[in-house]
Design an enzyme around this catalytic site. Structure first.
Site, PDB file in Angstrom:
ATOM      1  N   GLU B  58       0.888  -1.071   0.037  1.00  0.00           N
ATOM      2  CA  GLU B  58       0.074  -0.002  -0.008  1.00  0.00           C
ATOM      3  C   GLU B  58       0.816   1.168  -0.158  1.00  0.00           C
ATOM      4  OE1 GLU B  58      -3.922  -1.626   2.649  1.00  0.00           O
ATOM      5  OE2 GLU B  58      -1.942  -1.067   3.746  1.00  0.00           O
ATOM      6  N   THR B  86       5.726  -9.504   9.282  1.00  0.00           N
ATOM      7  CA  THR B  86       4.023  -9.294   8.502  1.00  0.00           C
ATOM      8  C   THR B  86       4.357  -7.770   7.866  1.00  0.00           C
ATOM      9  OG1 THR B  86       3.323 -10.763  10.049  1.00  0.00           O
ATOM     10  CG2 THR B  86       1.810  -9.187   9.104  1.00  0.00           C
ATOM     11  N   GLN B 142       3.043  -6.321  17.107  1.00  0.00           N
ATOM     12  CA  GLN B 142       2.655  -4.957  17.486  1.00  0.00           C
ATOM     13  C   GLN B 142       2.212  -5.028  18.997  1.00  0.00           C
ATOM     14  OE1 GLN B 142       0.534  -1.164  17.810  1.00  0.00           O
ATOM     15  NE2 GLN B 142       1.954  -2.086  16.248  1.00  0.00           N
ATOM     16  N   THR B 203      -4.775  -9.398  15.351  1.00  0.00           N
ATOM     17  CA  THR B 203      -4.391 -10.807  14.458  1.00  0.00           C
ATOM     18  C   THR B 203      -4.013 -10.291  13.081  1.00  0.00           C
ATOM     19  OG1 THR B 203      -6.684 -11.328  14.154  1.00  0.00           O
ATOM     20  CG2 THR B 203      -5.632 -11.779  16.129  1.00  0.00           C
ATOM     21  N   ASP B 229      -7.952  -4.810   8.720  1.00  0.00           N
ATOM     22  CA  ASP B 229      -7.616  -3.595   7.915  1.00  0.00           C
ATOM     23  C   ASP B 229      -7.211  -3.884   6.612  1.00  0.00           C
ATOM     24  OD1 ASP B 229      -5.187  -5.259   8.002  1.00  0.00           O
ATOM     25  OD2 ASP B 229      -3.974  -3.911   9.155  1.00  0.00           O
ATOM     26  N   SER B 294     -10.160   0.360  13.758  1.00  0.00           N
ATOM     27  CA  SER B 294      -8.896   1.274  13.279  1.00  0.00           C
ATOM     28  C   SER B 294      -8.238   0.389  12.036  1.00  0.00           C
ATOM     29  CB  SER B 294      -7.845   1.115  14.322  1.00  0.00           C
ATOM     30  OG  SER B 294      -6.714   1.779  13.959  1.00  0.00           O
TER      31      SER B 294
END
Lengths: 344, 344
Positions: B58, B86, B142, B203, B229, B294
């Site tokens: 992205e 990731t 995270q 996750t 997301d 989010s």
């Protein structure tokens, strides 16, 4: 450390000098055409533009099944008056499989090269056989690259140049002499186009300008229109487009940015890849006027980045950037910032 | 040479260690909130995503009147099984006036920091007063950043952690101990949420997963849902969204990528900036369930790049990259590749 190969401006310039400008332009023309011939392989989208009063900043992504690329590029027509270039750029390749960047390169020089190579590729497919003379309207940063590409790829060895800035014309004539091109300064745009087989417009004003009026375009001419590349920024008299055959890179983007802005939504241009693959004819008669309404598309940058990376990888021209974090346990990014585990 | 300041991974990590992780998280929370409070100043667009079988790449641009920023980021859930992370990222700031890049930085570490700071910012505006316990579902890269931000910004000092990967939970417990957080391994996701004031789901599966079922969410809880997301990637039972108040960053992007994918087009979430500026109330009762759906928005990266650049500029942490061509005459780019004018 997962270091990313980086090609600087100085090393890009050195690579072009060592390989030879004309060789690079010839190779790039073939590399871009090879990718245009496999157009359906690409995941394409119009570039994403952030417009401001003085210019635009754009991101140009594209991907095939294995590689992803994007370019950051700006266009600020007033920049040269402030000592800056109109266009600067850099680009990145990445691996689709894991999303990691694989190459970061300057692309100010590379954009100039690929724009010229793309113009030559389009003209080779669309212009009359054996062109000898090009009118060049606009002699900024892109001018010499256009002249060199048309000389190398099509054998065009005479250029009639015009620009509103006389210093820019003198600069072009000096550089053209170095390239062995027979270049003359025209008295006006009207004078420049006299006897030209190809007319290249590459001006930078962010405005609806009419660099080329209808009466200036004779039967059989190929128009290489590369300066109308932004919403509100065009170069051609609409009447030219209405009597010409119009070819574009990627219609959804050209519709927003190119000369196509002047035409109704039901006007259908031909995408260039269809001509290159033989699906649609290009020029069909010696009298036909062909227009390449070029805005610059991401595939051209993708081809260029891949070609350059293949040419420079593993050589001393490449530096390495620590720009991708690489913790020993991929789920333990925290280890990198842990106060208790300062690296040796 | 127009050299662009560059912050490497190693120097980003060093900067965080030297300044202190909790200080950075606290500062970032304020920096991001300050930009959310001036939301209408930004030229916003949903990020541009290139999807493939295994992940997504992205580009996330945003600009205000003077500065432009973008981030390159990937998301590849299977990467850790191959030894890759990731998510990796890098970002750029540029000057809107001339379009030149002004700062290039790694953003793998910075994305982890800004995601956690954004979560804490949202929770501060939406959760019940004085939360003490967070359930953390997903203990990948995270996890520690979330725990540290909630500890620093909200005083949450107990974490109940769950992940399908027991090694990732053990990693989290070790790191949490270093942060002075009272963390325990839960037996299951259902066990993790017991008594929690805040439930964080982070996750990575690229699938419509149900990490959190409706019965797991008690009255008054704040759900910090950060793992849904991507198109086709959600974490929450739709029933939770239907009885909760749902808050998002930028609705046009969340509609494509967030838990909102599960809801009809006429469902209206609240954009968080409206709560932060007092235009719209956040939580209105102690029993209300609030969900921060989010996905990560470009303004958060913009705030982060600006904050970090201010902190590191002029220090020895910054390197300089020759990535913007700078010919003496801005219209004479050809001079850089001219064989006749090889630089000294």
């Amino acid at each position: 450390m997962s270091a990313v190969p980086f090609l600087s401006v100085a090393n890009t310039a050195r690579w072009v000098r060592e390989r030879g400008l004309t060789t690079v332009l010839a190779d790039l023309t073939e590399a871009i055409e090879a990718d245009f011939r496999r157009w359906p392989d690409f995941d394409k989208t119009p570039r994403v533009a952030a417009h401001s009063t003085d210019g635009v900043i754009e991101l140009m992504p594209v991907a095939d099944a294995t590689s992803y690329g994007f370019k950051y590029v700006n266009g600020h027509p007033l920049n040269p008056t402030r000592g800056f270039q109109t266009v600067t750029a850099f680009g990145v390749l990445a691996d689709v499989l894991n999303g990691y960047p694989t190459f970061l390169s300057e692309m100010t020089v590379l954009t100039a090269l690929r724009t010229a190579a793309t113009s030559a590729m389009a003209a080779r497919a669309l212009c009359r056989p054996n062109p000898t003379t090009m009118a060049l309207i606009g002699t900024g940063s892109q001018a010499e690259f256009q002249a060199a590409a048309f000389q190398q790829v099509l054998g065009v060895d005479r250029v009639r140049a015009w620009d509103v800035d006389p210093a820019a014309v003198r600069k072009f004539l000096r550089n053209a002499a170095e390239l062995g091109i027979d270049a003359v300064a025209a008295e006006s745009a009207e004078d420049a186009v006299r006897g030209a087989d190809i007319i290249t417009t590459c001006t930078a004003d962010k405005a609806y300008a009419t660099v080329l009026t209808d009466d200036m375009v004779s039967a059989g001419v190929h128009v290489n229109a590369i300066g109308g590349d932004c919403p509100g920024k065009t170069e051609l008299d609409r009447a030219i487009l209405e009597r010409a055959s119009v070819f574009v890179e990627y219609e959804p983007q050209t519709r927003i940015e190119g000369e196509l802005q002047q035409l109704p939504a039901d006007f259908r241009p031909t995408e260039l890849w269809q001509v290159l693959t033989g699906v649609v004819p290009g020029r069909t008669s010696a009298e036909e006027i062909t227009v390449f309404d070029s805005v610059g598309f991401a595939v051209e940058d993708f081809s260029t980045l891949r070609y350059v990376f293949e040419a420079v990888r593993g050589t001393e021209l490449v530096e390495y950037l620590d720009v991708v974090a690489d913790p020993a346990d991929p789920k333990d990014l925290f280890a990198l910032v842990s106060a208790a585990r300062v690296p040796a």
